[in-house]
Design an enzyme around this catalytic site. Sequence first.
Site, PDB file in Angstrom:
ATOM      1  CB  CYS A 245      -0.926  -0.022   1.210  1.00  0.00           C
ATOM      2  SG  CYS A 245      -1.982   1.438   1.295  1.00  0.00           S
ATOM      3  CG  ASP A 317      -5.883   2.403  -0.644  1.00  0.00           C
ATOM      4  OD1 ASP A 317      -7.039   2.219  -0.239  1.00  0.00           O
ATOM      5  OD2 ASP A 317      -4.885   1.982  -0.049  1.00  0.00           O
ATOM      6  CE1 TYR A 331     -11.580   1.696  -0.012  1.00  0.00           C
ATOM      7  CE2 TYR A 331     -11.845   2.677   2.158  1.00  0.00           C
ATOM      8  CZ  TYR A 331     -11.129   1.899   1.270  1.00  0.00           C
ATOM      9  OH  TYR A 331      -9.948   1.319   1.669  1.00  0.00           O
TER      10      TYR A 331
HETATM   11  C1  CS2 Z   1      -7.488   0.546   4.459  1.00  0.00           C
HETATM   12  C2  CS2 Z   1      -7.524  -0.635   5.364  1.00  0.00           C
HETATM   13  O1  CS2 Z   1      -5.505   1.360   3.670  1.00  0.00           O
HETATM   14  C3  CS2 Z   1      -6.436   0.631   3.410  1.00  0.00           C
HETATM   15  O2  CS2 Z   1      -6.507   0.036   2.343  1.00  0.00           O
HETATM   16  O3  CS2 Z   1      -8.697   0.895   3.898  1.00  0.00           O
HETATM   17  O4  CS2 Z   1      -8.797  -0.725   5.925  1.00  0.00           O
HETATM   18  C4  CS2 Z   1      -7.134  -1.977   4.779  1.00  0.00           C
HETATM   19  O5  CS2 Z   1      -8.139  -2.433   3.962  1.00  0.00           O
HETATM   20  C5  CS2 Z   1      -6.866  -3.012   5.851  1.00  0.00           C
HETATM   21  O6  CS2 Z   1      -5.892  -2.546   6.737  1.00  0.00           O
HETATM   22  C6  CS2 Z   1      -6.436  -4.357   5.295  1.00  0.00           C
HETATM   23  O7  CS2 Z   1      -6.709  -5.355   6.219  1.00  0.00           O
HETATM   24 MN    MN Z   2      -4.302   0.411   1.514  1.00  0.00          MN
END
Ligand code: CS2
Ligand code: MN
Length: 358
Positions: A245, A317, A331
């Site tokens: 991420c 994201d 989202y």
């Molecule tokens: C978040 C988290 O950064 C992201 O993507 O939305 O909620 C993520 O989905 C979780 O930490 C994964 O388990």
């Molecule tokens: Mn993420």
Amino acid sequence: MKMTFRWYGEKFDSVKLWQIRQIPGMTGIITTLYDTKPGDEWDADAIARMKKTVEDAGLELSGIESVNIHDAIKVGAPERDRYIQSYMNTIRKLGQADIHMICYNFMPVFDWTRSDLAKMRADGSTVLAYDQEKIDRIDPQRMFEQIDTDSNGFILPGWEPERMAHVKELFEMYREVDEEKLFQNLVYFLKAIMPVCDEYDVNMAIHIDDPAWSVFGLPRIMKNKADLHRLMDAVPNPHNGVTLCTGSLSSNPDNDIPDIIRSLKGRIHFAHVRNTRHTGPGQFEESAHYAADGDLNMPEIVRALVDIGFAGPVRPDHGRAIWGEVAMPGYGLYDRALGSQYILGLYDAVKSERGREA
Ligand code: CS2
Ligand code: MN
């Protein structure tokens, strides 16, 4: 790479599958059984229904985000083996349904943390933002109440009311758990589940901690390149991998994201690509995906993913709230759709450049 979109299911998401399908280049959905709690064993019929809903809309179910991990596993409580068993049963059922990627995180008590869910920017859009000073002033219990009030009536992942009603007990559970213990508990969990991942070819993809440092004095163990490699080496099975991420990693500007991507060749099973802008020490906001709107070198990030031959699902994201859309913070449809097009544009550019080099 395959472009995907996170979706919370018909009951929980303001975005519709038919809308997602109309985004150019969108092939898959990342979803979950949003009404299960950490520790629940998933029901095979519910998995089949979830998959059918996605496929009936002309999309593929590309992976699960998330199958959440019960705190007993994270703290290493005596009953952890029971919860690991039920997690393994869920992996088996997902594998049998031909679903081969599970994103999860190993953060104590809270999933991601933000101080603002709707920080206004000069153009009138709002974004999620983090300010360490604000967090330092807030009691964790109040933090939940604030998140709950600011979430437009949606339940945010990791901030489910049932869990947050027990914030104090959760903190108590982690009193004796330092980073080393938490890491060992993660390794214990992964070693236990690898045989079933091997049998059904299911990739486990741990999400980076967000922000990538300790919050409220709780341990955090997936913060940087060294943490990631320590875990990859401790459980060298390729089914033990990462959700790369970029937004979460970028919370700490010392993380060199293209370098981290290149170093994890073969171990990245899922990529979240987004951009952030640093506004001061310990402060950042989630900007648009477009590179110049934030601090990340987005072309280099996509280039690094191409360089390592990453073929798994990628998704935009958290997005900004724009054009009056009311959605779960981060989202909505519009800005994530824009983000996906930007990522695909970079991807096409890198690929055509490569074509000329070859
Ligand atoms: C978040 C988290 O950064 C992201 O993507 O939305 O909620 C993520 O989905 C979780 O930490 C994964 O388990
Ligand atoms: Mn993420």
